[in-house]
Motif scaffolding. Sequence first.
Motif, PDB file in Angstrom:
ATOM      1  N   TRP A 131       0.836  -1.204   0.000  1.00  0.00           N
ATOM      2  CA  TRP A 131       0.000   0.000   0.000  1.00  0.00           C
ATOM      3  C   TRP A 131       0.871   1.253   0.000  1.00  0.00           C
ATOM      4  CZ3 TRP A 131      -0.243   3.497   4.188  1.00  0.00           C
ATOM      5  CH2 TRP A 131      -1.155   4.538   4.033  1.00  0.00           C
ATOM      6  N   LEU A 132       1.905   1.258   0.829  1.00  0.00           N
ATOM      7  CA  LEU A 132       2.788   2.411   0.913  1.00  0.00           C
ATOM      8  C   LEU A 132       3.473   2.694  -0.423  1.00  0.00           C
ATOM      9  CD1 LEU A 132       4.056   4.552   2.814  1.00  0.00           C
ATOM     10  CD2 LEU A 132       5.879   2.887   3.247  1.00  0.00           C
ATOM     11  N   SER A 133       3.946   1.650  -1.088  1.00  0.00           N
ATOM     12  CA  SER A 133       4.587   1.866  -2.384  1.00  0.00           C
ATOM     13  C   SER A 133       3.575   2.377  -3.411  1.00  0.00           C
ATOM     14  CB  SER A 133       5.289   0.599  -2.883  1.00  0.00           C
ATOM     15  OG  SER A 133       4.370  -0.410  -3.193  1.00  0.00           O
ATOM     16  N   ASN A 134       2.336   1.880  -3.352  1.00  0.00           N
ATOM     17  CA  ASN A 134       1.291   2.394  -4.240  1.00  0.00           C
ATOM     18  C   ASN A 134       1.060   3.888  -4.002  1.00  0.00           C
ATOM     19  OD1 ASN A 134       0.932  -0.251  -5.133  1.00  0.00           O
ATOM     20  ND2 ASN A 134      -0.834  -0.613  -3.823  1.00  0.00           N
ATOM     21  N   ARG A 135       1.020   4.269  -2.745  1.00  0.00           N
ATOM     22  CA  ARG A 135       0.781   5.681  -2.400  1.00  0.00           C
ATOM     23  C   ARG A 135       1.985   6.540  -2.779  1.00  0.00           C
ATOM     24  NH1 ARG A 135      -3.362   7.391  -2.808  1.00  0.00           N
ATOM     25  NH2 ARG A 135      -3.269   8.948  -1.155  1.00  0.00           N
ATOM     26  N   LEU A 136       3.190   6.042  -2.561  1.00  0.00           N
ATOM     27  CA  LEU A 136       4.406   6.770  -2.921  1.00  0.00           C
ATOM     28  C   LEU A 136       4.443   7.029  -4.419  1.00  0.00           C
ATOM     29  CD1 LEU A 136       7.224   7.885  -2.022  1.00  0.00           C
ATOM     30  CD2 LEU A 136       8.118   5.591  -2.459  1.00  0.00           C
ATOM     31  N   LEU A 137       4.146   6.004  -5.197  1.00  0.00           N
ATOM     32  CA  LEU A 137       4.169   6.156  -6.652  1.00  0.00           C
ATOM     33  C   LEU A 137       3.023   7.030  -7.163  1.00  0.00           C
ATOM     34  CD1 LEU A 137       5.234   2.555  -7.663  1.00  0.00           C
ATOM     35  CD2 LEU A 137       6.644   4.633  -7.626  1.00  0.00           C
ATOM     36  N   ALA A 138       1.963   7.179  -6.358  1.00  0.00           N
ATOM     37  CA  ALA A 138       0.851   8.066  -6.712  1.00  0.00           C
ATOM     38  C   ALA A 138       1.119   9.506  -6.262  1.00  0.00           C
ATOM     39  CB  ALA A 138      -0.447   7.554  -6.093  1.00  0.00           C
ATOM     40  N   ASP A 139       2.314   9.726  -5.711  1.00  0.00           N
ATOM     41  CA  ASP A 139       2.709  11.058  -5.240  1.00  0.00           C
ATOM     42  C   ASP A 139       1.790  11.583  -4.140  1.00  0.00           C
ATOM     43  OD1 ASP A 139       4.848  12.692  -5.505  1.00  0.00           O
ATOM     44  OD2 ASP A 139       3.983  13.957  -7.076  1.00  0.00           O
ATOM     45  N   ALA A 140       1.335  10.688  -3.289  1.00  0.00           N
ATOM     46  CA  ALA A 140       0.424  11.035  -2.196  1.00  0.00           C
ATOM     47  C   ALA A 140       1.176  11.723  -1.063  1.00  0.00           C
ATOM     48  CB  ALA A 140      -0.252   9.773  -1.671  1.00  0.00           C
ATOM     49  N   ASP A 141       0.437  12.315  -0.174  1.00  0.00           N
ATOM     50  CA  ASP A 141       0.983  12.923   1.037  1.00  0.00           C
ATOM     51  C   ASP A 141       1.149  11.795   2.062  1.00  0.00           C
ATOM     52  OD1 ASP A 141       1.427  14.161   3.501  1.00  0.00           O
ATOM     53  OD2 ASP A 141       0.028  15.801   3.098  1.00  0.00           O
ATOM     54  N   LEU A 142       2.332  11.205   2.138  1.00  0.00           N
ATOM     55  CA  LEU A 142       2.554  10.025   2.977  1.00  0.00           C
ATOM     56  C   LEU A 142       2.394  10.325   4.458  1.00  0.00           C
ATOM     57  CD1 LEU A 142       5.538   8.280   1.162  1.00  0.00           C
ATOM     58  CD2 LEU A 142       3.076   7.961   0.831  1.00  0.00           C
ATOM     59  N   SER A 143       2.739  11.515   4.865  1.00  0.00           N
ATOM     60  CA  SER A 143       2.574  11.886   6.268  1.00  0.00           C
ATOM     61  C   SER A 143       1.094  11.891   6.649  1.00  0.00           C
ATOM     62  CB  SER A 143       3.208  13.255   6.520  1.00  0.00           C
ATOM     63  OG  SER A 143       3.074  13.614   7.862  1.00  0.00           O
ATOM     64  N   ARG A 144       0.264  12.479   5.797  1.00  0.00           N
ATOM     65  CA  ARG A 144      -1.181  12.498   6.044  1.00  0.00           C
ATOM     66  C   ARG A 144      -1.740  11.082   5.986  1.00  0.00           C
ATOM     67  NH1 ARG A 144      -3.794  14.279   1.397  1.00  0.00           N
ATOM     68  NH2 ARG A 144      -4.339  12.114   1.120  1.00  0.00           N
ATOM     69  N   ASP A 145      -1.329  10.320   4.965  1.00  0.00           N
ATOM     70  CA  ASP A 145      -1.803   8.938   4.833  1.00  0.00           C
ATOM     71  C   ASP A 145      -1.455   8.114   6.069  1.00  0.00           C
ATOM     72  OD1 ASP A 145      -2.801   9.501   2.306  1.00  0.00           O
ATOM     73  OD2 ASP A 145      -1.274   8.355   1.233  1.00  0.00           O
ATOM     74  N   ARG A 146      -0.231   8.266   6.558  1.00  0.00           N
ATOM     75  CA  ARG A 146       0.207   7.522   7.739  1.00  0.00           C
ATOM     76  C   ARG A 146      -0.662   7.888   8.939  1.00  0.00           C
ATOM     77  NH1 ARG A 146       5.270   8.948   7.842  1.00  0.00           N
ATOM     78  NH2 ARG A 146       4.957  10.707   9.232  1.00  0.00           N
TER      79      ARG A 146
END
Length: 176
Positions: A91-106
């Motif tokens: 999931w994290l790699s999917n979000r990273l590659l989607a250029d998501a806000d990882l801090s918010r997602d976490r």
Amino acid sequence: MTENPHLTLVLGGARSGKSAYAESIIVPRPAPWTYIATAQILDDEMRARVDAHRLRRGENWRTVEAAQALVEAIAGAPADRPLLIDCLTLWLSNRLLADADLSRDRAELVHALACRSAPTVAVSSEVGLSIVPDNALARSFRDAAGELHQAISKIAGRVALVVAGNPLTVKGPPVI
């Protein structure tokens, strides 16, 4: 945020047995069980892996595909039924590659897991035990995975590290 005694984080390397161990935590409870899958099937090799996991799990599992929308899938899962999430690093790699806000997602994921009142097991690959990756994207992923694991470990009642099929209790009481 307070610790959730119903939450177990299962970490391990590739092919360590972490998914089978996570399933063994859930199946003693009455079925049906919910399995949130985060993998994206992009080639035949990944399809074979997913098919093998499904075959091993059997028919008592309700599978929810959530390559991107993991928090929403958790919110939509039955609040009183066991839940297994496999796996957070996909999931994290999917979000990273989607250029998501990882801090918010976490933060949103930690909140969703902290609120669960039924047995919940989250599986994730431990990727920080090896050499420092040679490119920025891989280093960013490794760092984000470590931050995610620390945040979830902080709220999990139990954390296990699976090595060669053997679960080692890192935090909390042994599960099995």
